[in-house]
Design an enzyme around this catalytic site. Sequence first.
Site, PDB file in Angstrom:
ATOM      1  N   LEU A   1     -11.854   5.245   9.805  1.00  0.00           N
ATOM      2  CA  LEU A   1     -12.209   6.904  10.414  1.00  0.00           C
ATOM      3  C   LEU A   1     -10.682   6.822  11.437  1.00  0.00           C
ATOM      4  CD1 LEU A   1     -13.680   9.498  10.187  1.00  0.00           C
ATOM      5  CD2 LEU A   1     -14.777   8.482  12.474  1.00  0.00           C
TER       6      LEU A   1
ATOM      7  N   CYS B   1       0.905  -1.139   0.057  1.00  0.00           N
ATOM      8  CA  CYS B   1       0.103   0.017  -0.006  1.00  0.00           C
ATOM      9  C   CYS B   1       0.721   1.434  -0.085  1.00  0.00           C
ATOM     10  CB  CYS B   1      -0.872   0.093   1.398  1.00  0.00           C
ATOM     11  SG  CYS B   1      -2.026   1.511   1.327  1.00  0.00           S
TER      12      CYS B   1
ATOM     13  N   GLU C   1      -5.092   0.187  -0.870  1.00  0.00           N
ATOM     14  CA  GLU C   1      -6.148   0.995  -0.938  1.00  0.00           C
ATOM     15  C   GLU C   1      -6.940   0.880  -2.195  1.00  0.00           C
ATOM     16  OE1 GLU C   1      -8.003   3.142   1.014  1.00  0.00           O
ATOM     17  OE2 GLU C   1      -9.054   3.441  -0.835  1.00  0.00           O
TER      18      GLU C   1
ATOM     19  N   CYS D   1      -0.785  -0.042  10.837  1.00  0.00           N
ATOM     20  CA  CYS D   1      -1.080  -1.179   9.753  1.00  0.00           C
ATOM     21  C   CYS D   1       0.048  -1.554   9.150  1.00  0.00           C
ATOM     22  CB  CYS D   1      -1.794  -0.532   8.470  1.00  0.00           C
ATOM     23  SG  CYS D   1      -2.237  -1.644   7.466  1.00  0.00           S
TER      24      CYS D   1
ATOM     25  N   CYS E   1      -7.024  -8.072  10.520  1.00  0.00           N
ATOM     26  CA  CYS E   1      -7.045  -6.732  10.014  1.00  0.00           C
ATOM     27  C   CYS E   1      -5.781  -6.266  10.181  1.00  0.00           C
ATOM     28  CB  CYS E   1      -8.027  -5.804  10.756  1.00  0.00           C
ATOM     29  SG  CYS E   1      -9.863  -6.378  10.643  1.00  0.00           S
TER      30      CYS E   1
HETATM   31  N1  SAH Z   1      -6.950   0.111   2.759  1.00  0.00           N
HETATM   32  C1  SAH Z   1      -8.284   0.108   3.017  1.00  0.00           C
HETATM   33  C2  SAH Z   1      -8.615  -1.219   3.215  1.00  0.00           C
HETATM   34  C3  SAH Z   1      -8.019  -2.025   4.123  1.00  0.00           C
HETATM   35  S1  SAH Z   1      -9.233  -2.652   5.260  1.00  0.00           S
HETATM   36  C4  SAH Z   1      -8.788   0.774   4.323  1.00  0.00           C
HETATM   37  O1  SAH Z   1      -7.596   1.029   4.912  1.00  0.00           O
HETATM   38  O2  SAH Z   1      -9.554   0.895   4.561  1.00  0.00           O
HETATM   39  C5  SAH Z   1      -8.362  -3.181   6.458  1.00  0.00           C
HETATM   40  C6  SAH Z   1      -8.808  -2.472   7.796  1.00  0.00           C
HETATM   41  O3  SAH Z   1      -8.214  -2.867   9.019  1.00  0.00           O
HETATM   42  C7  SAH Z   1      -8.912  -1.113   7.723  1.00  0.00           C
HETATM   43  O4  SAH Z   1      -9.984  -0.290   8.514  1.00  0.00           O
HETATM   44  C8  SAH Z   1      -7.590  -0.703   8.650  1.00  0.00           C
HETATM   45  O5  SAH Z   1      -7.687   0.792   8.945  1.00  0.00           O
HETATM   46  C9  SAH Z   1      -7.550  -1.754   9.766  1.00  0.00           C
HETATM   47  N2  SAH Z   1      -6.351  -2.083  10.335  1.00  0.00           N
HETATM   48  C10 SAH Z   1      -5.004  -1.864   9.761  1.00  0.00           C
HETATM   49  N3  SAH Z   1      -4.050  -2.139  10.466  1.00  0.00           N
HETATM   50  C11 SAH Z   1      -4.793  -2.857  11.674  1.00  0.00           C
HETATM   51  C12 SAH Z   1      -4.306  -3.288  12.888  1.00  0.00           C
HETATM   52  N4  SAH Z   1      -3.244  -3.593  13.150  1.00  0.00           N
HETATM   53  N5  SAH Z   1      -5.346  -3.637  13.770  1.00  0.00           N
HETATM   54  C13 SAH Z   1      -6.586  -3.475  13.600  1.00  0.00           C
HETATM   55  N6  SAH Z   1      -7.019  -2.966  12.375  1.00  0.00           N
HETATM   56  C14 SAH Z   1      -6.325  -2.599  11.517  1.00  0.00           C
HETATM   57 FE1  SF4 Z   2      -2.966   1.219   3.323  1.00  0.00          FE
HETATM   58 FE2  SF4 Z   2      -5.679   0.813   4.425  1.00  0.00          FE
HETATM   59 FE3  SF4 Z   2      -3.345  -0.283   5.587  1.00  0.00          FE
HETATM   60 FE4  SF4 Z   2      -3.614   2.265   5.518  1.00  0.00          FE
HETATM   61  S1  SF4 Z   2      -4.827   0.805   6.750  1.00  0.00           S
HETATM   62  S2  SF4 Z   2      -1.789   1.560   5.159  1.00  0.00           S
HETATM   63  S3  SF4 Z   2      -4.766   2.675   3.846  1.00  0.00           S
HETATM   64  S4  SF4 Z   2      -3.928  -1.086   3.711  1.00  0.00           S
END
Ligand code: SAH
Ligand code: SF4
Length: 376
Positions: free
Chosen positions: A230, A120, A176, A127, A349
Site C-alpha cells: 500500500l 520488474c 510483480e 525499490c 525487502c
Molecule cells: N512486487 C511485489 C512483490 C515484492 S514484495 C510488491 O511490490 O508487492 C517486496 C516488498 O518490499 C513490497 O511491499 C515492496 O513495496 C517493499 N519494498 C520495496 N523496496 C523497499 C525498500 N527499499 N525498503 C523496504 N521495503 C521495500
Molecule cells: Fe516491482 Fe514490487 Fe519493486 Fe514495485 S516494489 S518495483 S512492484 S518489485
Amino acid sequence: MEADPADTESRRTLIGLGREALAAELTAFGLEPFRARQLWHWFYHRGATSFAAMTTLAKPVRERLAEAYVIRRPEVARDLRSDDGTRKWLLRMADGQEIETVHIPEEDRGALCVSSQVGCTLTCRFCHTGTQRLVRNLDAAEIVNQVLLARDALAEWPAPPDGRLLSNIVMMGMGEPLLNYEQVATALKIIMDGDGIAISKRRITLSTSGVVPVMKRCGEELGVNLAVSLHAVTDDVRDQLVPINRKYPLAELLAACRNYPGATNARRITFEYVMLRDVNDSPADARALVRLLKGIPAKINLIPFNPWPGAPYTCSTPEAIQTFGDIVNAAGYASPVRTPRGQDIMAACGQLKSASLRNRDAVARLLAEKDAALVA
Ligand code: SAH
Ligand code: SF4
C-alpha cells in the site's frame, strides 16, 4: 569459440509442468499414466536431481527419460550468508539472466522469498528491483526451481512434517507476481501439492503492488494469503511511490481487497507500508490509513525503508515508526514492524537486484523511461 553446453542442450525439463501437463507429456512420450505419479514423487517429494536416481523406475525407462529430458537446478552464481542467518542466492538462468532468492530462517520455521520476474516492469520509487533495466517473466520451472534449490541446500528431502527450515513461501522477491500470473499460478499449484513439496496455501503469501484485475482470480484459484504493497494513503502520494496506482487507484485497490476471496478475520490481508521519512509517516497518515482500511480484515506490516545505492529516500525515525504503529494499533489492527533481515548482504525487502546501477542520475533516468512505458 567453444559453444556453451547450455546453448546446445536440446533436452527439455519436466519440472514446472502441472500434474495434467506432465501426464500429457509422458503419454505423448509413450509412457503409462502412472509414470507421471512416480516422477512427481521423485521430483517434488524426494528431490531427485537425476533420472538415474529414480530406483522405482525400470532402468530402460530411466535411460529413455534421460535421453529426452533433463533435471537441472539453476546455476548458483553467488551464495551469500548474512550474520543473522539469512541466505541469499544469486541464480543464473539458462539464458544467463539472474534472479535472487532469499531464505529467512526463524526459530522453528523459515520462509523462502521467491522471485517471479527478472527485474520488474514497475518502478516503485523506493525499490531497488524497479531500477533494473532487464526484465522478463520467469517460467513456472524457474519459479519452482528456486524452491527445489533451497530444499537441496537445507537438506530437507523429503521434508519433515514439522519444524521445517523451509516451511513458508513468500512471493516477495524480484518482480510483480500478478503481472506473470499464469506461470506463478502453475508454480504455486505445484508447490502446494500434498504429494510433493507440500507447502500449504495457508503458508504461502503473495505480495502485489496492486494489479487489481488479477486479484480476484488469485484468491479464487490459489487461495493464498494476500499482501498488498500500500505504502500511501492518498492517490497523490501513491501515484508517486507506486506508479501502478495511476492505472488502479486506491478506491479500486481497496474494493478488490474487500472482495478478496477468503479474506476473513482468521485470514487477514496484510498491508505493507514502507516507512519513508517525511513522505508517508506522519500521525495524520496513520489516522487516514485506519479510515481507509475500515471494514477490511487487515494487519499492517510496517517496513523500515531499506536503503540501496542511489535511493532517493531515507527511513523514518524510530520514534515516527513507533507513533505511527501505536495509532494503527489503537484502532485494533496488528501493526508489527518488519525487522530487516539480511541487510548486510542486500537481501532485505526492496534491496534485490541482480546488476547494479549505482549512480543517482542513472537511476532517475531509468525510472523516468520505465514510467513512461507504464503509463503508455
Ligand atoms: N512486487 C511485489 C512483490 C515484492 S514484495 C510488491 O511490490 O508487492 C517486496 C516488498 O518490499 C513490497 O511491499 C515492496 O513495496 C517493499 N519494498 C520495496 N523496496 C523497499 C525498500 N527499499 N525498503 C523496504 N521495503 C521495500
Ligand atoms: Fe516491482 Fe514490487 Fe519493486 Fe514495485 S516494489 S518495483 S512492484 S518489485
